[in-house]
Each structure stands twice: as C-alpha cells, then as structure tokens.
Write an enzyme that holds these catalytic residues in place. Structure first.
Site, PDB file in Angstrom:
ATOM      1  N   ASP A   1       5.078   7.254  12.471  1.00 27.60           N
ATOM      2  CA  ASP A   1       3.639   7.196  12.288  1.00 27.60           C
ATOM      3  C   ASP A   1       3.265   5.734  12.558  1.00 27.60           C
ATOM      4  O   ASP A   1       4.108   4.846  12.563  1.00 27.60           O
ATOM      5  CB  ASP A   1       3.282   7.626  10.850  1.00 27.60           C
ATOM      6  CG  ASP A   1       1.813   7.478  10.551  1.00 27.60           C
ATOM      7  OD1 ASP A   1       1.473   6.918   9.490  1.00 27.60           O
ATOM      8  OD2 ASP A   1       0.980   7.891  11.380  1.00 27.60           O
TER       9      ASP A   1
ATOM     10  N   ASP B   1      -0.337   3.830  11.608  1.00 30.07           N
ATOM     11  CA  ASP B   1      -1.081   3.122  10.558  1.00 30.07           C
ATOM     12  C   ASP B   1      -0.280   3.126   9.266  1.00 30.07           C
ATOM     13  O   ASP B   1       0.157   4.171   8.811  1.00 30.07           O
ATOM     14  CB  ASP B   1      -2.429   3.802  10.311  1.00 30.07           C
ATOM     15  CG  ASP B   1      -3.299   3.829  11.567  1.00 30.07           C
ATOM     16  OD1 ASP B   1      -3.663   4.927  12.011  1.00 30.07           O
ATOM     17  OD2 ASP B   1      -3.592   2.754  12.098  1.00 30.07           O
TER      18      ASP B   1
END
Lengths: 308, 178
Positions: free
Chosen positions: A33, A35
């Site tokens: 991922d 952020d």
C-alpha cells in the site's frame, strides 16, 4: 514459506532478526500500500526508498496497490520519483482509479470494442480518476458529443472533494435504470491528514449514493480482490510467495487474507497495534481475518531481512 | 464563509467555532464535501461531547409525477460513515416526535390513529407507540410490499404492517357523516 492462506488465525508477531530473514527469504515479491506505508503526505517514510532499492537488488518484485482514487498512475509515477523512490514505473502501480477503469472497461466494453454503443460513465471524482476512465476507452457523461438516447451505463463513485447534493441527485437519476451499474473505487470511510485530522473518504460518499438509490455498489478497491486479479493478469504473481504490506487492517490486511497472501502491518499509518490485538482477542470470526501475520514499526525495519 | 483554499488540506486549517456541541444533519440541497469535512472535524474534536443528530432517515423525497430527490437519510449516512458513529435520529420511526405531541396534547394511543404512506417510518412509529395504524396508498408504498412483510416469518417485519389501509385519505370522508 510465507503463505498466509489457510484456516489458522494470524498471530500478529513482530518481524525482526531471524524471523525477518525466514519470512523475506522465500518471498518472490511484495505488494505495498502507499499512503501511510511508503509516505505520509509529502514526506517519504524514512528508509522506505532504501528498502525498495534493496528489494530490487535482491531480485524481489515490488508492486503497489492503493485505494486512493485521486491520482492517475502517471501522476503516481511522478510522485514516487519526487519523494525519492527510484525505478517505480506506472505499470507497477495499481490504484483504485486505474482498476475501476479496467473494471468498467470489462463490463461495458466486453472483450474489446471501440466504445461506441457502450454508453457513458458518470464519474463522481477528480481529474485523476476521470483521466483513467477516459484512458480505458470509456466516455464520460457530460463530455463531448453525446449521441441522442445514449445512456449512462455506470455511475462511478470515487474520492470527490467537489461532491454536492446536485451530483447525488443526478447519480440517482441515472441509477433508476436497473442496467446502470453502481461502482465505487474504494470503501475507505476517511483518510488521515498530516496534522492528525481526517478527510472523508469515498466510502462516505458511496453510502449517500447507495442510500439514495437503494442499490449496493460494486467496490473495486481493497479489501475486495479485484485489484489483485489485475496484478495477476499483468505480472502473474504467486500468492504463496508474495507478501502484502499495509497500514490499514480493514482494507490492506483483509485484502491480503482474501487473496491468500501473508500480511505485514506497518505502524506508520492508520491502524494502531492495539487495534490488531483487539481483533485477535475478539470472538468474531470476521475480526480474526483482520489480524496481520506480522507487524513492523516501519517498512525500513524490513531492510535487515534482505541479503546485502 | 468562503473556503480558505481549493483543497481539503486547506479547509481543515480554518478555525473551528469553540462553542459547537452538536452536528445536526437534515435536508440540505447545498450539501457538499466541504460541509461533510467540517462536520467530521467537529465530531472528531468533540468526541462523545459533540452530539450527532439526524432529522430523519428517509432516503427519498417524492415529487410530482413519480420523480424524487435524495432525502436527509443519505446525508446522515454520509456523516455516519465518515465519523464511524451512529446518529441519534429524531424523526419517525423513532418515538421522540410522538412523545413531543403527547406532551403538548392529551393523546390516548388506544384512541388515536396514525395515518401515513411509509411503512418503515409512519407505520412502524405508530405500531411502536401503540397507535392504530392506517396506510394510504397515495405515496411511496404499494400494497404488495405490505403483503411481503405480512407473509414473512420475521417479527420485525410484522411491525411494518398497518392495521388498515385506504387508497387515499379521501376514502375516510364517508365515515364522518355529512
């Protein structure tokens, strides 16, 4: 090996020392991922660029899977570079914006075709999302010449900081046609801002559209597995040799579980270790699926697990 | 007030009013992401000290000719989802409004009829408050919806079934004499 599928519950163990080498050694690749994992706002997580560089030198693949539907993958490629990550190309990046466009292309255009007669897509979202939909060969409602009677065949809800009641009403109008799809880029209820505040996510806007239309949205993003299908189609990843690294239990870790990947929670983002431990202690079967196999304070902690 | 910049990162820098102790969500044709953002800020700042109240959960406001527009319930859901908490809903089927009526007027539930067009608000509230319930078919509900609840094995769905129905409230006139 490092496979995370199967019936036993993950046990949220800190990854360090010998354990780190045992887990990373057999891995062919990692899905990250973005952020809260690689960066927070405009700042790279310290050591993250070095980790990606070390993965590259170890011959391990790094791919990126993000629920953030604001940016096109071209913009994300520039962002990676600007924040100090080298060698990340757009083709390595799977955003919910891209994957929603691919999903709609599949559903509206079938195996190919040039888009005529496929109908249009009403997009609730910014220019990054709109661009991905156009790049997939789809036409947007309200743009260019509209053939008389050309229907809107899908409403796509993404992160839309210009969302209004009028757009909500317009979406509902299109959704009165049962043939019109309702698709959402991701289910995230909110996103953190760098000063600890929160901004509402696509999930909150989707809830408004679902309530108004009486329909349930097809959600492209994590924890649903469609984005993993896109990754497998392009790169042929083996889940039993791939690790999922994320910061949000309800999306990243559950996504890993759903795709048969071993999962690593990093604590530089949304979820706290106490939340993972609470899920582990819970009686509910659903809660167990939110428990990561491993955790680290930051992805920089993975570096010692790689050969020099 | 004008937004202090083009993006949420700017909007969340604007100072919050210190005295705000509740977020109230009702019908708002000017609802926007910026307002949703602001509501979330107050709810996060206040925690349990800031109330989240919704006027009603109705999802659709019918207009003439079968058209309709989104109603408050959609906006309440947006705020609840962003804030990850549940709103206190004042409107039907919650009995709060019946309690307001009963406080102002001498209402005997056993001798009072609730007349409405919506099963999950009007009829449910009436049934919950011990009123006799009468469904009129001039609004959102069709009769086969009622049959569906009636025939279901589910007690919760039976609470949505009215005691009586009429095609229109005009059908009540003959019972009231000349």
């Amino acid at each position: 090996g490092c496979g995370g599928g199967g019936g036993s519950m993950a046990s949220c163990r800190r990854l360090s020392g010998a354990g780190l080498r045992e887990v990373l050694g057999p891995a062919q690749g990692l899905l990250f991922d973005c952020d809260g994992v690689l960066w927070a706002g405009e700042r790279a997580v310290p050591g993250a660029p070095e980790l990606l560089e070390r993965l590259r030198r170890s011959g391990k693949a790094a791919l990126f899977v993000s629920n953030n539907s604001r940016r096109s993958v071209a913009e994300l490629e520039r962002r990676f570079s600007r924040l100090g990550f080298r060698g990340v190309r757009a083709e390595h990046v799977f955003s919910s914006a891209l994957c929603s466009a691919l999903f709609l292309r599949q559903r509206l255009l079938g195996g190919g075709g040039n888009g005529s007669g496929a109908g249009r897509v009403f997009v609730l979202g910014g220019e990054g999302l709109r661009g991905e939909v156009r790049d997939a060969g789809l036409r947007l409602a309200g743009e260019g010449e509209q053939a008389p009677g050309e229907p809107v065949r899908a409403v796509l809800v993404g992160y839309d900081d210009q969302f209004t009641f009028a757009k909500l009403a317009q979406a509902c109008g299109y959704l009165r046609d049962p043939q019109c799809l309702l698709v959402a880029t991701d289910p995230d209820p909110w996103h953190p801002l760098s000063d600890g505040q929160r901004t509402p996510g696509t999930g909150s806007l989707t809830a408004a559209v679902e309530t108004a239309s009486g329909r349930k949205a097809l959600v492209v993003g994590k924890p649903n597995t469609y984005m993993f299908d896109c990754i497998v189609e392009r790169f042929g990843v083996d889940p039993s040799r791939t690790l999922m690294v994320g910061d949000r239990l309800e999306t990243d870790i559950l996504f890993g579980k759903n795709c048969g990947l071993a999962t690593i929670l990093t604590l530089t983002g949304v979820s706290r270790l106490e939340e993972a431990q609470a899920y582990m202690a819970s009686d509910s079967a659903a809660a167990k699926d939110l428990v990561p196999n491993y955790y680290v304070d930051s992805i920089a902690d993975l570096i010692p697990g790689l050969d020099e | 007030a004008a937004l202090p910049g083009p993006a949420p990162a700017d909007w969340v820098q604007a100072p919050l009013e210190p005295a705000v102790r509740a977020v109230l969500v009702g019908f708002d044709e000017h609802f926007s992401y910026a307002k949703l953002c602001q509501a979330l800020r107050y709810l996060l700042r206040g925690g349990s000290e800031c109330l989240l109240v919704g006027t009603n959960r109705d999802h659709r406001l019918p207009l003439e000719g079968g058209a309709g527009i989104p109603d408050s319930g959609c906006l309440v859901k947006a705020v609840e989802t962003a804030a990850q908490r549940e709103a206190f809903i004042v409107g039907k089927p919650n009995r709060f409004m019946f309690d307001c009526v009963a406080q102002e007027f001498p209402v005997d539930p056993a001798r009072t009829i609730m007349v409405g067009d919506r099963l999950d608000t009007d009829i449910l509230m009436g049934n919950s408050c011990g009123l006799t319930t009468l469904l009129t078919l001039t609004g959102v509900t069709a009769l086969d919806e009622v049959r569906g609840h009636q025939d279901s094995g589910c007690p919760a769905r039976h609470s949505l079934v009215p005691d009586y129905y009429v095609d229109s409230i005009a059908d009540l006139l003959p019972a009231l004499g000349q």
